[in-house]
Enzyme design. Sequence first.
Site, PDB file in Angstrom:
ATOM      1  N   LYS A 130       0.853  -1.195   0.000  1.00 23.39           N
ATOM      2  CA  LYS A 130       0.000   0.000   0.000  1.00 23.39           C
ATOM      3  C   LYS A 130       0.887   1.243   0.000  1.00 23.39           C
ATOM      4  O   LYS A 130       1.929   1.266   0.662  1.00 23.39           O
ATOM      5  CB  LYS A 130      -0.903  -0.047   1.238  1.00 23.39           C
ATOM      6  CG  LYS A 130      -1.976   1.023   1.292  1.00 23.39           C
ATOM      7  CD  LYS A 130      -2.864   0.828   2.527  1.00 23.39           C
ATOM      8  CE  LYS A 130      -3.958   1.859   2.629  1.00 23.39           C
ATOM      9  NZ  LYS A 130      -4.822   1.664   3.803  1.00 23.39           N
ATOM     10  N   SER A 205      -9.680   1.650   2.752  1.00 20.34           N
ATOM     11  CA  SER A 205      -8.833   2.413   1.856  1.00 20.34           C
ATOM     12  C   SER A 205      -7.766   1.570   1.143  1.00 20.34           C
ATOM     13  O   SER A 205      -7.218   2.000   0.148  1.00 20.34           O
ATOM     14  CB  SER A 205      -8.128   3.520   2.646  1.00 20.34           C
ATOM     15  OG  SER A 205      -7.305   2.951   3.664  1.00 20.34           O
ATOM     16  N   SER A 229      -9.834  -0.782   6.953  1.00 20.03           N
ATOM     17  CA  SER A 229      -9.273  -0.659   5.603  1.00 20.03           C
ATOM     18  C   SER A 229      -8.591  -1.886   5.032  1.00 20.03           C
ATOM     19  O   SER A 229      -8.247  -1.899   3.849  1.00 20.03           O
ATOM     20  CB  SER A 229      -8.286   0.501   5.560  1.00 20.03           C
ATOM     21  OG  SER A 229      -9.004   1.684   5.408  1.00 20.03           O
TER      22      SER A 229
END
Length: 549
Positions: A130, A205, A229
Amino acid sequence: MAFRTSALALPQQVGFAFCMTGQALKLPRTKRLVVRNSMTSATSLHDNLIVAQARPASVIRKIREDLENRERSAVDIMEDYLTRLRDRETHVQSFLHVSETAMEEAKLLDDKLAQKARIGPLAGVPIAVKDNLCTKDMPSTGGSKILEGYRPPYDATAVRKLRETGAVIIGKTNMDEFGMGSTTEGSAYKVTANPWDTTRVPGGSSGGSAAAVAAKQCAGALGSDTGGSIRQPASFCGVVGLKPTYGRVSRSGLMAYASSLDVVGCFGSSVEDVAILFQSVAGHDSADSTSSSKDVPSFAETFTPVDKLNSKPLVGVKFGLIKETLGEGVDSSVVSAVQSAAKHLENLGAEVIEVELPKFSLGLPAYYVLAASEASSNLSRYDGARYGRREDAQELVTMYGKSRDMGLGSEVKRRILMGTYALSAGYYDAYYKRAQQVRRLIQTDLEDVLQRVDILLSPVAPTPAYKIGEKADDPLAMYAGDLMTVNVNLAGLPALVVPCGVAEGGQFGLPVGLQMVGKSFDEATLLHSGHIFEQTAPSWHRTVPPLVQ
Ligand code: GLN
């Protein structure tokens, strides 16, 4: 704007985001879907799905075996992944940056193998990371324009540990700006699509990481979870996701959103893959004073191959199904998938009881007050002077203002405003302090119930993946989708998400995940039970998205 503080009930008081509009905290009523995903009724939907494999297998173990048996070289493996990554990227858009050195790293590994040198447990395994985790050889933007082109001088500890075990970081994945969002629509760069239906969101996210694993663009991925997330995108994309106990994985090099809630965790296409990844990133780190020095057990070593399991492998494990997460506002397809999963656990010998957590819904407003408050402080470091983008101005303060105005997106600005407000002298007691009190109540309730059961069960989100754009202009509707995940962060507990069903929607159905919440630092029980569940669950979830065919 009038802020109503006194006359409101506790949840509204702590959740001023909700107070501002006067909206209730209940989930919106959703259309009842025709249930077709329970174990008995899934066949018709399953007819449309392509069964890809007998059961989820460890991609990472396969890579290891192939390398050891000289079936494939590291270069062949990497070439496969990079080709697939590029082919699917047009549809999925999961990456913000692709490694330029992955092939070189694979070549070096082949040289090592030729010399019969020792290789690490993740040697040659392509892992996506990420974009809020720092990588010294690739840009790290956190999905924000304010960090466009920023290259950190060091690797986040989790990334460093992965590299030390031989993993190749194949690229950086798309995300909602600084982790604030549930769809990737909050990214300053692109919107990632759900590989199961590219008109839908992958969740967020960490949507880029989840979509990349689902689309087999990488063998596993790292994400971060502040309020859901990792778990919500894992559920939306039909992959396995682990949110570890707070402090189990170092946060050094993770761009801080809400430091008391943030954790680094993993995605994989099987529980075993997630266990292997988690094993290599977990453990104490002197660079993070909140990282725990508790021993890290050997997670995957306790897994029994499915053919060696007895018929009741979960005898002695007690599960609690959270009543409040299966009521009004939750899609019947989701309820039915989770109830079927609970039944399956019972068939495996586990005891499953229903548990009540009356304060459950207080967590959501408390989370949004606390997360925004911490974010308003954490994000003050992006001022145009220290990292990334800077706008020109005569005055220093004007430069700060312009840089932040141009560099930060609207959701991030909203959170900074909410957080600054909640922390301001006149409102601190009404919002921030009250939210901390609610956090304590939630923690105590969860700890109490976890004295009675080993693992709590619930859905991950009230619905399966929704359409891109559906909630983009309705932040409160988006926040409401976090109801089932935020309490776990408030209490710092570990949680595992495993696919447990397919709901109606899209051309091929949409995945539904089961959330399993464990005792503090007891990821081992979660992974052990999750592995047995996954390996024995009926065939309707043993599918991969159509894009992967
Ligand atoms: N959707 C939640 C939020 O926007 C959770 C995000 C996260 O876990 N990073 O805050």
